[in-house]
Enzyme design. Sequence first.
Site, mmCIF file in Angstrom:
data_model
loop_
_atom_site.group_PDB
_atom_site.id
_atom_site.type_symbol
_atom_site.label_atom_id
_atom_site.label_comp_id
_atom_site.label_asym_id
_atom_site.label_seq_id
_atom_site.Cartn_x
_atom_site.Cartn_y
_atom_site.Cartn_z
ATOM 1 N N GLU A 85 -2.378 -4.377 -2.901
ATOM 2 C CA GLU A 85 -2.221 -5.384 -1.854
ATOM 3 C C GLU A 85 -0.752 -5.735 -1.674
ATOM 4 O O GLU A 85 0.048 -4.849 -1.377
ATOM 5 C CB GLU A 85 -3.078 -6.630 -2.112
ATOM 6 C CG GLU A 85 -2.994 -7.697 -1.032
ATOM 7 C CD GLU A 85 -3.456 -7.247 0.358
ATOM 8 O OE1 GLU A 85 -3.439 -8.078 1.273
ATOM 9 O OE2 GLU A 85 -3.809 -6.070 0.555
ATOM 10 N N GLY A 134 0.928 -0.710 5.014
ATOM 11 C CA GLY A 134 1.329 -1.696 5.999
ATOM 12 C C GLY A 134 0.352 -2.795 6.327
ATOM 13 O O GLY A 134 0.483 -3.443 7.365
ATOM 14 N N GLY A 135 -0.656 -3.052 5.482
ATOM 15 C CA GLY A 135 -1.571 -4.143 5.774
ATOM 16 C C GLY A 135 -2.289 -3.925 7.094
ATOM 17 O O GLY A 135 -2.636 -2.796 7.464
ATOM 18 N N THR A 165 0.800 -1.211 0.000
ATOM 19 C CA THR A 165 0.000 0.000 0.000
ATOM 20 C C THR A 165 0.848 1.283 0.000
ATOM 21 O O THR A 165 2.054 1.256 0.229
ATOM 22 C CB THR A 165 -0.976 -0.013 1.201
ATOM 23 O OG1 THR A 165 -1.639 -1.277 1.237
ATOM 24 C CG2 THR A 165 -1.993 1.070 1.136
ATOM 25 N N SER A 188 -10.790 -3.815 4.671
ATOM 26 C CA SER A 188 -9.530 -3.120 4.421
ATOM 27 C C SER A 188 -9.032 -2.464 5.697
ATOM 28 O O SER A 188 -9.824 -1.971 6.507
ATOM 29 C CB SER A 188 -9.718 -2.043 3.353
ATOM 30 O OG SER A 188 -8.550 -1.263 3.197
ATOM 31 N N SER A 189 -7.708 -2.449 5.862
ATOM 32 C CA SER A 189 -7.100 -1.697 6.962
ATOM 33 C C SER A 189 -6.772 -0.269 6.556
ATOM 34 O O SER A 189 -6.335 0.522 7.394
ATOM 35 C CB SER A 189 -5.817 -2.394 7.435
ATOM 36 O OG SER A 189 -6.117 -3.616 8.069
ATOM 37 N N ASP A 197 -7.652 -10.526 0.657
ATOM 38 C CA ASP A 197 -8.010 -9.805 1.880
ATOM 39 C C ASP A 197 -9.309 -10.336 2.489
ATOM 40 O O ASP A 197 -9.732 -9.868 3.541
ATOM 41 C CB ASP A 197 -8.172 -8.308 1.590
ATOM 42 C CG ASP A 197 -6.916 -7.524 1.912
ATOM 43 O OD1 ASP A 197 -5.912 -8.126 2.298
ATOM 44 O OD2 ASP A 197 -6.946 -6.287 1.763
#
Length: 567
Positions: A403, A470-471, A383, A448-449, A423
């Site tokens: 991703e 950073g996921g 990201t 989603s983060s 995800d």
Amino acid sequence: MSLARLFLLPLILLTGSCASVLASTPPAPKEQGFVIAANPLAARAGMEVLERGGSAVDAAIAVQAMLSLVEPQSSGLGGGAFMNYYDASTRKLTIYDGREVAPAQATAGMFLDPAGQPLPWDQAVLSGRATGVPGAVAMLGLAHHEHGKLEWRSLFGSAERTAAEGFVVSPRLGKLLAGDYAENGAPDVVAYFRKADGSRMTAGDLLMNPAYAAFLRRLAAQGPAAMYAGETAARIVARTRAAPLGGSMTMADLANYEPVKREALCRPVRVYIACVPPPPSSGVGMLQLMMLLERTDIASRGPTDPQAWYLFAEASRLMYADRDRYVADPAFVKIPVEGLLDPAYVDARARLIGPVAGPAPAAGQPAGALQVAADRTHEVAGTSHFIVRDAAGNVVSMTTTVESIFGTGRMVDGFFLNNQMTDFSFAPIDEAGRPMANAVAPGKRPRSSMTPLILLTPDRRFAGAIGSAGGNAILAYVGKSLVAAIDWKLPMQEALAQPNLVARGARFNGEVTKFSPEMLSALRAKGIELRPGQGEDSGVHGVLIRDGQVDGGFDPRREGAVLLLAR
């Protein structure tokens, strides 16, 4: 699909906690415009648009087009994004949801093997099934339709020229190309980064992408329809349906993609109003984390105090337990947003922070929560995030992604396709048959983060913005940076440079070498054994308006830049 068709698509309007806005109030005659992005070439592309009198959304389009070229490991036109937009004249926020969606023929068990077990990650991520219908371009098109000043066709010149003439592979891209990642073995990745002598490119090499330059010319001329119909759409479908594990995407999936406008989710945080995207973003988790920390004395401590980091870790674990259990696409699952942010519920959760760290905390039972299974989503780091303010004071805070590194490793017209379907939870139910909130379903957006955040003053003037790559660690990265900048009053650049600590479940990961031996020992005494892990891969970009001045920063772990527009 024509450009007019794209903008006439029905929009899903969701209610939120920021519905009331002040009457239209003109901003200051001229604000200090700026661009903060993860790559200097991308920041420069955005600044060139602002210098031509473009809006924040105009500049965001130029930034994204360049990031897709020079930072393809992180984001791109083949991925998705969330944009948090602040309109300075009305002081109103709008969330533009460009998250990818599952194809209409996607199935709940598409990431299970014949025995019903989840596929290995490296196998799933490279599969055609991993790609969701891309949303970034459609979302940017909608935002430009509503807030653009310059013509769409004028916003891609910098990226097109750079693709045609070539750019120097950056140290970060070179480092990732040398890493042991499954995507680096994908045929399209190998071919794209192969030099004439057959070796792989390294930092300092010149990389040209004529296919991307040609696509940008068509995108500039045709508008977003260049992505969602015609030759590019046909190539996307063909590439995702190719072996191994071909997917089910169709031309109709692309033609039917709809960006979504949502109301921002807002809560008081210290002296500010913090506003984030609602689900399927994890903004509710970000707000809950800050609310939990407000119920501690972390603000009176500082970065050298072990108790401050302990409190941050324990609040993070409580937040992640709730976020992981409940957040998903609200069009498919009832999300207990109000319950998660109810002050009494947050009070009860905060009381679980004891003197030492115990076992992984369980999810709570907020009001409105359904009985869903414990989450098993595997969300990797990746990201990019950037922030733009134009001369009129309008602001874009946008998080964008393909991703994991290079998405699926499959390329079309010079850009990589996302692997956002990974995800979702690979398993749709648990052993007891309870459904996963974040299971795959046709037309569903994966959780989603990504949490592009905007801070407002009590009278709803722009006060700051922040976001990160950073996921699932995004929430920890942004939370740490907000604590450091707001509570500890560090300059933004210094706040972003503070060590990362990601506490989720039973794991405590972070930048071990950035903490002193004394700090590590003190944390160990409180039950936190910090280990290296995902905690090194943040990409935070932030800004606060302090005494009328722009205090902006970029994550020193990446290659960012802060550029100010001359008044």
